[in-house]
Scaffold this motif. Structure first.
Motif, short mmCIF file in Angstrom:
data_model
loop_
_atom_site.label_atom_id
_atom_site.label_comp_id
_atom_site.label_asym_id
_atom_site.label_seq_id
_atom_site.Cartn_x
_atom_site.Cartn_y
_atom_site.Cartn_z
N ARG A 86 -23.95 74.93 -45.94
CA ARG A 86 -24.24 74.68 -44.89
C ARG A 86 -23.20 74.42 -43.70
O ARG A 86 -23.82 73.94 -42.31
CB ARG A 86 -24.38 73.12 -45.57
N ALA A 87 -21.97 74.43 -44.17
CA ALA A 87 -21.18 74.06 -42.51
C ALA A 87 -20.70 75.78 -41.22
O ALA A 87 -20.47 74.45 -40.61
CB ALA A 87 -20.02 74.29 -43.73
N TYR A 88 -21.95 76.62 -42.20
CA TYR A 88 -21.80 77.24 -40.91
C TYR A 88 -23.13 77.17 -40.17
O TYR A 88 -23.44 78.30 -39.81
CB TYR A 88 -21.29 78.72 -41.58
N MET A 89 -23.96 76.42 -40.41
CA MET A 89 -25.13 76.70 -39.60
C MET A 89 -25.60 76.62 -38.31
O MET A 89 -26.41 77.35 -37.10
CB MET A 89 -26.36 75.46 -40.43
N LYS A 90 -24.60 75.24 -37.72
CA LYS A 90 -24.53 75.78 -36.42
C LYS A 90 -24.08 76.99 -36.10
O LYS A 90 -24.30 76.99 -35.32
CB LYS A 90 -23.24 74.54 -36.30
N GLU A 91 -22.74 77.85 -36.79
CA GLU A 91 -21.94 78.80 -36.14
C GLU A 91 -23.49 80.28 -35.59
O GLU A 91 -23.62 80.38 -34.58
CB GLU A 91 -21.15 79.41 -37.42
N GLU A 92 -24.53 79.72 -37.17
CA GLU A 92 -25.85 81.40 -36.72
C GLU A 92 -26.66 80.28 -35.71
O GLU A 92 -27.51 80.99 -34.84
CB GLU A 92 -25.73 81.13 -38.03
N LEU A 93 -27.13 79.20 -36.11
CA LEU A 93 -28.23 78.17 -35.15
C LEU A 93 -27.73 77.78 -33.55
O LEU A 93 -29.18 77.92 -33.29
CB LEU A 93 -29.19 77.87 -35.99
N LYS A 94 -26.41 77.70 -33.66
CA LYS A 94 -26.30 76.88 -32.47
C LYS A 94 -26.99 75.71 -32.12
O LYS A 94 -27.88 75.69 -32.89
CB LYS A 94 -26.92 77.84 -31.12
N GLU A 95 -26.04 74.48 -31.30
CA GLU A 95 -26.81 73.27 -31.65
C GLU A 95 -28.23 73.38 -31.31
O GLU A 95 -28.72 72.44 -32.42
CB GLU A 95 -25.97 72.63 -30.46
N ALA A 96 -28.47 73.47 -30.60
CA ALA A 96 -29.99 73.67 -30.13
C ALA A 96 -30.79 73.87 -31.88
O ALA A 96 -31.99 73.49 -31.53
CB ALA A 96 -30.52 73.61 -28.59
N GLY A 97 -30.98 74.90 -31.61
CA GLY A 97 -31.45 75.36 -33.24
C GLY A 97 -31.37 74.34 -34.29
O GLY A 97 -31.97 74.49 -35.16
N LEU A 98 -30.01 74.01 -34.81
CA LEU A 98 -29.65 73.62 -35.86
C LEU A 98 -30.77 71.90 -35.34
O LEU A 98 -31.16 71.33 -36.63
CB LEU A 98 -28.53 73.49 -35.83
N ASN A 99 -30.33 71.89 -34.30
CA ASN A 99 -31.15 70.03 -34.02
C ASN A 99 -32.84 69.75 -34.01
O ASN A 99 -33.50 69.46 -34.41
CB ASN A 99 -30.72 69.28 -32.26
#
Ligand code: FAD
Length: 468
Positions: free
Chosen positions: A421-434
């Motif tokens: 879960r800590a790497y979700m932003k790395e892959e999805l980027k901020e907008a994708g994660l939001n």
């Protein structure tokens, strides 16, 4: 949990409410690692019971954790914020086949292999075949969107689900999809729920798609002196017009662990072996493997053994099934990753894993579903050795970042759970994660469904295997 909650749960579940420490410990872990005690466990047997427990959870704001066979390799069912575990493993009474419609209906606790067996009796096939199919449940497969060796030709769980019954975080019973292969009535909620790891809805029934069973299969074992060449050959074979039904790789370390575990006469000196199965019309299978041989010869790979009998074929696939048990036997903690990369990047991935193994001096094996770029680098760690744990954390961190940088993904089939879960932003980027968070907030505003999974916890930056 207060007394009124316990009283309400007791009224519904009677002896299927488990509160004793011994029982709760059994529900505090899965097949990854990390241990979290739940406050209570309920063994669910019907949709009505799920609705009742969701309504209690809603009223008292209690986290709920659906759980099948707990074979998750990503921390999926762990009760990380305390609360109630919903054990589905006992709820396996519905398993109905409708051969003329090519469908099966199953309750969430049905073991996946039972579906394979039933389909087989009707000369049909349920294609998804996670290597854990002897123990895992269909509910867990749906929630993780499980794959398996046959994924290279037949896809993953989501490609074989027509409809679901779910209980929402609001306590409503909702049907998604239906009994037909085509269905575009509204949003594709079936695909939204599949792979949502129990965070958007609780699956209480599934309608699964069957396909005609291929007439026959034929398997070859290819022996490589260099694993990077094995990586190159995968992409070459798949782009040559042949469509294998399975393509699994074992590196030198995996081969030797299996050979130590069960003496099968595997080539201990090989850098890697590739198991390739083709399926379909009996008459063409040898021709297809001959085409594979030609592609391999163009890479100067000529050590190819084709199974001569069904027993030999079974033995070759047993080799693949034995990898995990053979590694576990070492007694140390096995950390299974499933970073997945585009086919052309498989050789880069092998190079990177070899580099990390040397750089951090780790016991690392690679095996997995090579045909769809879904490799399983497995670390074997002594969790009592703090220095080794730290080196492993660094290696995993580097591996995840490298995977994403070459166009790959954190998880091909094991899910994000707590582990990635800590790497979700790395892959999805901020907008994708939001965007994903908005879906979660809309469907589960109180965050009662499997909290602590998929989304990074506050300030979480990287994987931590052991707190200081
Ligand atoms: C030796 C071994 C080999 C494996 N091989 C593979 C493989 O080849 N391919 C693969 O994809 N995986 C593999 N796995 C991982 C694992 O078996 C799968 O993720 C499997 O789908 C988990 O099923 P389960 O019943 O054990 O679910 P659990 O581990 O109990 O739960 C998994 C997730 O599903 C959720 N869940 C469970 N039931 C429900 C429900 N009814 N409604 C909503 N959410 C629910 C849980 O909350 C959790 O998030 C392997 C594991 C092991 C130990």
């Amino acid at each position: 949990m207060n007394d009124s909650v316990i009283k309400e749960l007791k009224n519904i579940f009677k002896s299927r409410l488990l509160l004793e420490v011994d029982d709760r410990v059994s529900y505090s872990y899965d097949a990854s690692f990390g241990q979290y005690m739940p406050d209570a466990v309920v063994q669910v047997l019907s949709t009505e019971e799920v609705v009742k427990v969701v309504n209690i959870a809603k009223e008292y704001n209690i986290p709920l954790y659906p759980r099948g066979a707990s074979s998750s390799l990503s921390g999926g069912p762990l009760p990380v914020h305390k609360g109630i575990v919903l054990d589905f493993s006992q709820w396996d009474d519905t398993l109905e086949i409708y051969p003329e419609d090519l469908i099966v209906k199953a309750s969430p606790g049905v073991i996946t292999d039972r579906i394979h067996e039933l389909a087989n009796q009707h000369n049909l096939m349920y294609a998804p075949d996670p290597s854990s199919s002897r123990i895992c449940t269909i509910g867990g497969n749906l929630a993780e969107n499980a794959g398996g060796p046959r994924g290279v030709k037949y896809g993953v769980t989501k490609d074989h689900v027509l409809g679901l019954e779910i209980v929402t975080a609001n306590g409503d019973v909702v049907k998604t999809g239906g009994n037909t292969v085509k269905n575009v009535t509204g949003y594709d909620l079936t695909k939204l729920i599949v792979g949502s790891e129990g965070t958007l809805g609780i699956i209480t029934e599934a309608t699964l798609r069957l396909i005609p069973k291929p007439e026959d299969t034929l398997t070859a074992m290819v022996i490589f002196e260099d694993i990077v060449v094995a990586g190159e050959s995968i992409s070459k074979i798949l782009s040559s017009g042949i469509h294998p039904s399975k393509m699994e790789i074992l590196d030198k370390n995996s081969i030797n662990r299996v050979e130590d575990f069960r003496q099968l006469g595997l080539p201990r000196d090989a850098d890697a072996i590739l198991l390739i199965e083709v399926d379909g019309n009996k008459k063409v299978l040898h021709d297809e493997l001959n085409e594979v041989k030609k592609v391999l010869a163009s890479l100067n790979v000529t050590n190819v053994k084709i199974a001569q009998t069904k027993d030999e074929e079974k033995e070759l696939w047993e080799v693949r099934k034995l990898v995990s048990p053979a590694i576990v036997k070492s007694g140390y903690t096995k950390l299974s990753e499933d970073a997945t990369v585009p086919l052309s990047k498989i050789p880069d991935m092998f190079n990177k894993v070899n580099e990390l193994k040397e750089k951090y001096n780790l016991n690392l094996v690679i095996f997995g579903h090579a045909g769809d770029g879904n490799l399983h680098p497995n670390l074997i760690i002594n969790m009592r050795d703090d220095d080794e744990v730290k080196r492993a954390e660094k290696a995993i961190d580097e591996l995840f970042k490298f995977t994403i940088s070459i166009g790959g993904t954190l998880s091909g089939e094991h899910g994000i759970g707590t582990m990635k879960r800590a790497y979700m932003k790395e892959e999805l980027k901020e907008a994708g994660l939001n965007f994903q968070k908005l879906i979660k907030q809309a469907l589960d505003p109180q965050n009662i469904l499997n909290p602590g999974k998929i989304f990074p916890e506050k300030d979480e930056q990287r994987i931590v295997l052991k707190n200081e």
